[in-house]
Design an enzyme around this catalytic site. Structure first.
Site, PDB file in Angstrom:
ATOM      1  N   CYS A  86      58.161  24.363  94.927  1.00 44.95           N
ATOM      2  CA  CYS A  86      59.044  23.214  94.676  1.00 44.95           C
ATOM      3  C   CYS A  86      60.391  23.379  95.379  1.00 44.95           C
ATOM      4  O   CYS A  86      61.077  22.399  95.663  1.00 44.95           O
ATOM      5  CB  CYS A  86      59.293  23.053  93.179  1.00 44.95           C
ATOM      6  SG  CYS A  86      57.807  23.223  92.187  1.00 44.95           S
ATOM      7  N   ARG A 120      51.181  39.856  77.466  1.00 46.37           N
ATOM      8  CA  ARG A 120      52.004  39.875  76.244  1.00 46.37           C
ATOM      9  C   ARG A 120      51.133  40.019  75.001  1.00 46.37           C
ATOM     10  O   ARG A 120      51.479  40.708  74.054  1.00 46.37           O
ATOM     11  CB  ARG A 120      52.811  38.568  76.130  1.00 46.37           C
ATOM     12  CG  ARG A 120      54.031  38.548  77.017  1.00 46.37           C
ATOM     13  CD  ARG A 120      54.815  37.223  76.874  1.00 46.37           C
ATOM     14  NE  ARG A 120      55.497  36.948  78.113  1.00 46.37           N
ATOM     15  CZ  ARG A 120      55.215  35.950  78.952  1.00 46.37           C
ATOM     16  NH1 ARG A 120      54.275  35.082  78.656  1.00 46.37           N
ATOM     17  NH2 ARG A 120      55.886  35.820  80.078  1.00 46.37           N
TER      18      ARG A 120
HETATM   19  C1  FAD Z   1      56.956  21.295  98.796  1.00 45.97           C
HETATM   20  C2  FAD Z   1      56.531  21.184  97.359  1.00 45.97           C
HETATM   21  C3  FAD Z   1      57.423  20.723  96.405  1.00 45.97           C
HETATM   22  C4  FAD Z   1      57.039  20.629  95.081  1.00 45.97           C
HETATM   23  N1  FAD Z   1      57.937  20.169  94.152  1.00 45.97           N
HETATM   24  C5  FAD Z   1      57.577  20.078  92.855  1.00 45.97           C
HETATM   25  C6  FAD Z   1      58.504  19.631  91.879  1.00 45.97           C
HETATM   26  O1  FAD Z   1      59.668  19.337  92.182  1.00 45.97           O
HETATM   27  N2  FAD Z   1      58.077  19.531  90.590  1.00 45.97           N
HETATM   28  C7  FAD Z   1      56.803  19.872  90.202  1.00 45.97           C
HETATM   29  O2  FAD Z   1      56.476  19.787  89.019  1.00 45.97           O
HETATM   30  N3  FAD Z   1      55.908  20.326  91.124  1.00 45.97           N
HETATM   31  C8  FAD Z   1      56.254  20.436  92.423  1.00 45.97           C
HETATM   32  N4  FAD Z   1      55.355  20.889  93.349  1.00 45.97           N
HETATM   33  C9  FAD Z   1      53.995  21.249  92.918  1.00 45.97           C
HETATM   34  C10 FAD Z   1      53.928  22.685  92.421  1.00 45.97           C
HETATM   35  O3  FAD Z   1      54.482  23.539  93.379  1.00 45.97           O
HETATM   36  C11 FAD Z   1      52.476  23.037  92.167  1.00 45.97           C
HETATM   37  O4  FAD Z   1      51.965  22.150  91.210  1.00 45.97           O
HETATM   38  C12 FAD Z   1      52.329  24.451  91.647  1.00 45.97           C
HETATM   39  O5  FAD Z   1      52.752  25.385  92.598  1.00 45.97           O
HETATM   40  C13 FAD Z   1      50.874  24.702  91.321  1.00 45.97           C
HETATM   41  O6  FAD Z   1      50.724  26.016  90.904  1.00 45.97           O
HETATM   42  P1  FAD Z   1      49.286  26.687  91.017  1.00 45.97           P
HETATM   43  O7  FAD Z   1      49.463  28.105  90.580  1.00 45.97           O
HETATM   44  O8  FAD Z   1      48.276  25.858  90.342  1.00 45.97           O
HETATM   45  O9  FAD Z   1      48.916  26.608  92.567  1.00 45.97           O
HETATM   46  P2  FAD Z   1      49.645  27.216  93.830  1.00 45.97           P
HETATM   47  O10 FAD Z   1      51.095  27.253  93.654  1.00 45.97           O
HETATM   48  O11 FAD Z   1      49.081  26.485  95.004  1.00 45.97           O
HETATM   49  O12 FAD Z   1      49.116  28.709  93.851  1.00 45.97           O
HETATM   50  C14 FAD Z   1      47.770  29.015  94.087  1.00 45.97           C
HETATM   51  C15 FAD Z   1      47.723  30.333  94.807  1.00 45.97           C
HETATM   52  O13 FAD Z   1      46.373  30.728  94.947  1.00 45.97           O
HETATM   53  C16 FAD Z   1      46.224  31.360  96.201  1.00 45.97           C
HETATM   54  N5  FAD Z   1      44.811  31.306  96.536  1.00 45.97           N
HETATM   55  C17 FAD Z   1      44.066  30.189  96.757  1.00 45.97           C
HETATM   56  N6  FAD Z   1      42.780  30.538  96.990  1.00 45.97           N
HETATM   57  C18 FAD Z   1      42.720  31.885  96.931  1.00 45.97           C
HETATM   58  C19 FAD Z   1      41.673  32.817  97.105  1.00 45.97           C
HETATM   59  N7  FAD Z   1      40.419  32.417  97.372  1.00 45.97           N
HETATM   60  N8  FAD Z   1      41.944  34.138  96.983  1.00 45.97           N
HETATM   61  C20 FAD Z   1      43.219  34.552  96.706  1.00 45.97           C
HETATM   62  N9  FAD Z   1      44.258  33.703  96.547  1.00 45.97           N
HETATM   63  C21 FAD Z   1      44.012  32.389  96.655  1.00 45.97           C
HETATM   64  C22 FAD Z   1      47.113  30.560  97.115  1.00 45.97           C
HETATM   65  O14 FAD Z   1      47.480  31.310  98.249  1.00 45.97           O
HETATM   66  C23 FAD Z   1      48.298  30.255  96.221  1.00 45.97           C
HETATM   67  O15 FAD Z   1      49.334  31.187  96.343  1.00 45.97           O
HETATM   68  C24 FAD Z   1      55.719  20.997  94.692  1.00 45.97           C
HETATM   69  C25 FAD Z   1      54.809  21.462  95.648  1.00 45.97           C
HETATM   70  C26 FAD Z   1      55.215  21.562  96.971  1.00 45.97           C
HETATM   71  C27 FAD Z   1      54.219  22.060  97.992  1.00 45.97           C
END
Ligand code: FAD
Length: 449
Positions: free
Chosen positions: A43, A22
């Site tokens: 989530c 953006r």
């Molecule tokens: C079942 C569940 C329920 C949840 N419910 C809630 C909720 O109700 N409320 C809330 O606030 N939070 C919730 N969370 C937490 C929330 O989903 C996470 O905090 C959020 O997804 C984090 O986002 P992120 O992008 O930091 O990490 P992620 O969502 O883990 O994404 C990181 C990505 O990086 C990729 N990756 C990692 N290493 C590499 C690599 N070396 N090369 C390429 N790709 C890579 C992974 O495959 C992944 O897709 C929940 C989590 C789960 C598992």
């Protein structure tokens, strides 16, 4: 043209990529995501398992094609295996062709998320044993439910474990939650509130056994048939592991990027890491706790999206700061709403406060309102300054989101006395004329030294 590479294509990574786009239409943006999914809602996984959400695609916010229209180049099933911060390159493995390449970057967003913690026990590789972290996990669990299991066991009584237990319960699958700690939600709630949750969840018919360390998962012909814990065998033809998560920071650490005391990537308020041009956001990164003043590492989608946006603003040439967190979170099991913000009593004490907790029983409506439900509020307060340090709520429908009022009060450094007279709303279906949050403020103010 400057080149931004994003490692990880979910909440933090895609918020960052979108915001950078953006602000800077000229940036070349490439995202590497090792799974087959981008911008998905982890989530929502428990709600897909429990069939509240029918279609998996509903859990995907945007597709690679939609990102392509924003001129963001998403490569699925591409894993970054190394970062060279001196050469400013990443090593990428195309998982389908097993082709390895080195890609140069000017700017890098490290958004690799968290990985599930696994118990050191036998039986994890049996059929019928699942995690609930990714959409592939969600597909696998739903497939296993095609032939309805007789008994489910969830190992771990954190909020995700309870959400999965609720899903099984809704599907009429008998479910037992086994939790090693003395209460459920032991990492986020005070024991009194955790016990209340365990009791109320138990009354729904979900068996909750706390203080129960699992020793192994028992298999027959390669399939899970039970879980052994404290000398008892719990029958289980489906087992879900939900023991919490750890930041995916090893790749950064190996590259020489500084990790903080929590093991997550250390960042400043602009999401900058110790390496030039490298930013980090989301579950893999630390954040400042606004009450304790310490670096923490919460795994919450709320924080990941906000940190991703801040990183993206700065990567796109703008100037944004991440203001820190309170750890505000909410969940529900059936009609039981559970929420928390700030510090628990033990966390507040550990952080050096002369803290005390006050309790309050109240109701989500006037005493004569037929649909009013009970709620318990616990507020943690600094006895010296009167400042509110944390709050927790367990109650019926309409109770949980009251935590957001506490969150704003904590955010602004308010005392219990400040909160007592805040002009909050009232009508009989919503609260008593004294809103319970006001009363919690009054109670918190009454315990000052
Ligand atoms: C079942 C569940 C329920 C949840 N419910 C809630 C909720 O109700 N409320 C809330 O606030 N939070 C919730 N969370 C937490 C929330 O989903 C996470 O905090 C959020 O997804 C984090 O986002 P992120 O992008 O930091 O990490 P992620 O969502 O883990 O994404 C990181 C990505 O990086 C990729 N990756 C990692 N290493 C590499 C690599 N070396 N090369 C390429 N790709 C890579 C992974 O495959 C992944 O897709 C929940 C989590 C789960 C598992």
């Amino acid at each position: 043209m400057s080149r931004l590479i994003v490692i990880g294509g979910d909440a933090a990574g895609m918020s960052g990529a979108s915001q950078a786009r953006r602000l800077n239409p000229d940036l070349a943006i490439t995202v590497y995501e090792r799974t087959s999914w981008v911008s998905y809602a982890a989530c929502g996984v428990p709600y897909y398992v429990g069939e509240d959400v029918q279609e998996l695609r509903q859990l995907q916010a945007r597709t690679p094609a939609q990102f392509a229209r924003m001129d963001i180049d998403v490569h699925l099933r591409h894993e970054v295996t190394a970062i060279d911060i001196a050469a400013k390159t990443v090593t990428v493995n195309d998982l389908d062709t097993d082709t390895i390449s080195n890609e140069p970057y000017d700017l890098l967003l490290y958004a690799t998320g968290a990985r599930p913690l696994l118990p050191p026990i036998e039986g994890l590789d049996l059929d019928g044993v699942f995690q609930v972290r990714t959409l592939d996990d969600a597909i696998a669990v739903r497939a296993a439910l095609a032939e309805p299991p007789q008994h489910a066991v969830v190992i771990g009584g954190g909020y995700i474990g309870l959400e999965v237990a609720e899903a099984f319960h809704n599907l009429h699958i008998p479910v037992t939650v086994l939790e090693m700690a003395d209460t459920v939600l032991s990492r986020t709630m005070d024991p009194e509130m955790g016990e209340l949750v365990a009791t109320q969840v138990g009354e729904l018919g979900i068996v909750v056994n706390t203080g129960t360390r699992v020793s192994r998962i028992i298999g027959e012909d390669g399939h899970a048939v039970g879980v052994e814990a404290a000398g008892i065998t719990y029958p289980a033809d489906i087992v879900v592991l939900s023991l919490g998560s750890a930041p995916n920071s090893a790749l950064a650490g190996t590259a020489g990027i500084t990790l903080g005391r929590t093991g997550a990537v250390a960042v400043d308020d602009h999401q900058r890491t110790s390496a030039e041009g490298v930013y980090a956001a989301g579950d893999c990164a630390e954040e400042l706790h606004r009450i304790s003043g310490e670096a923490v590492n919460f795994h919450l989608g709320t924080i990941a999206n906000k940190q991703g946006r801040v990183a993206g603003t700065n990567l796109g040439g703008g100037n944004a700061s991440f203001p820190g967190v309170l750890g505000t979170a909410i969940t529900k099991v059936d009609d039981i709403e559970i929420s928390r913000t700030g510090l628990s009593l033990s966390e507040a004490t550990a952080a050096g406060f002369d803290a005390v907790a006050t309790g309050l029983r109240s109701s989500t409506g006037s005493h004569y309102w037929p649909k009013a439900t009970q709620m318990r509020i616990r507020a943690v307060v600094d006895r010296v300054s009167g400042r509110l340090l944390g709050a927790q709520i367990v109650g019926g429908p309409g109770s949980g989101k009251r935590i957001d009022t506490f969150a704003v009060a904590l955010w602004e450094g308010m005392t219990g006395a400040d909160l007592e007279y805040v002009d909050l709303s009232y009508a009989p279906p919503f609260s008593g004329v004294w809103e319970p949050v006001n009363i919690a403020g009054r109670k918190a103010a009454s315990v000052l030294v």
